[in-house]
Design an enzyme around this catalytic site. Structure first.
Site: not given
Ligand code: EPU
Length: 344
Positions: A164, A233, A329
């Protein structure tokens, strides 16, 4: 070039914040850009670059010249046995461009399907999802350099791409991105290591199916900004030292974590927010989405003030429970159209 005054930016930012720009112009060519910059200089106005508006927090009034980037076009610049290099206008819609590359049998960007915004914003925060970052496929970024007052090209190696992050974030007032050159593969190399993507793709190991599954996963978890205005995010996933991670993991062994190449550990902000009780919770008209706690939603006619109240409450609760500072972000702007710190 047609400069308008007192323009409502609500339709141009995906969080749907009311924001009136004192001056606004659509920029469809490099010539438009030069004319707009000359106007701003003559009128002593700051310049504010608006792309897809999917990663910004706007104040109720912006006293600046808003340049709405509409430079279009996709052109092949070079081709060899393995790759094709494309020049893509900053105003092209990112998701439509990704879909188009797949129909052209050009590979690399499929994991990045359905990310909102325009192509010109992709290098700024080096958009990434499902184990791929745009920077891996960016060859060159075509910009106007406001310090040197000329159009120039920045090679990918000089863009300082990281999670990012890029040189365009470090020095936000210097460069205006006009086009992005992508070097894409002619043979797919599927990246399936993120989370449950591999299971979702199953036996049909094609780029088309990978793209379909990414779209499916995103649609299942992430709100459509047309229905629930949001900026994706809302917080970055914190990257902390191994030592700090181990200290938290004693109490919270389930915290999702991703070891980084440099020995640090990235932890899931969504999990922290969820555990802090914010999943599906609102403060006034702004809350964290019920299917993905990392996404902040404007449920009614929120102002920037309402948004800040909610995200600061989330930050406080996460800090008190885990000792972790969450960093927003999206970029926050002042009334002068300048980037401002989330701390003040
Ligand atoms: N989780 C929870 N509760 C929630 C949300 C997430 O427990 O409400 C846990 C999930 O179960 C998982 C972990 O947190 O174990 C990570 O969640 P997820 O895989 O949904 O990905 P993320 O870390 O929340 C990141 C990016 C997204 C991108 C996804 C997939 C960042 C800040 N965000 O999200 O990017 O789509 O990975 O690669 O790095 C964006 O930047 O706008 C965005 C959507």
């Amino acid at each position: 070039m047609h400069i308008q005054t007192q323009v409502q930016l609500k339709p141009f930012n995906t969080l749907n914040l009311n924001s009136i720009a004192s001056h606004y112009v659509q920029v469809s060519s490099k010539q438009d850009l030069l004319e707009a910059l000359a106007f701003a200089e003559a009128e002593q106005l700051n310049v504010f670059i608006l792309s897809g508006g999917s990663n910004m927090l706007l104040p109720e009034h912006i006293n600046a010249l808003v340049l709405h980037m509409h430079i279009m076009g996709i052109e092949t610049l070079a081709e060899d046995e393995h790759t094709r290099t494309l020049c893509v206008g900053a105003g092209q819609v990112w998701h439509d461009f990704v879909l188009w590359t797949t129909t052209q049998q050009l590979y690399g960007l499929q994991n990045l399907a359905l990310i909102p915004g325009l192509v010109g914003a992709a290098p700024v925060q080096n958009i990434g999802a499902y184990g791929v970052e745009a920077g891996e496929f960016i060859d060159t970024v075509e910009v106007y350099d406001r310090n040197q007052k000329k159009f120039t090209c920045i090679a990918s190696a000089d863009c300082d791409f990281a999670y990012r992050h890029s040189v365009f974030k470090d020095d936000p007032n210097r460069y205006i991105i006009c086009a992005v050159q992508f070097k894409l593969l002619k043979t797919p190399e599927l990246k399936l290591q993120y989370g449950d993507l591999k299971a979702a793709v199953g036996d049909e190991l094609t780029a088309e199916n990978l793209q379909r599954q990414v779209i499916h996963i995103r649609q299942a978890k992430l709100p459509d900004p047309k229905e629930f205005p949001n900026v994706g995010s809302f917080f970055k996933n914190p990257v902390i030292s191994q030592q700090d991670y181990e200290a938290i993991a004693i109490k919270h062994p389930n915290l999702p974590h991703y070891p980084q190449a440099n020995g640090q550990v990235k932890i899931a902000a969504g999990w922290l927010i969820d555990q802090a009780g914010w999943k599906g919770k609102k403060l006034g008209v702004v809350g964290m989405f019920h299917k993905q706690a990392l996404v902040l939603v404007n449920y009614a006619d929120a102002t920037l003030h309402d948004v800040r109240r909610t995200y600061q409450a989330v930050q406080n609760d996460v800090y008190h429970q885990f000792g972790i500072d969450l960093e927003p972000e999206p970029v926050l702007f002042s009334q002068q159209g300048l980037i401002r710190s989330h701390q003040d």
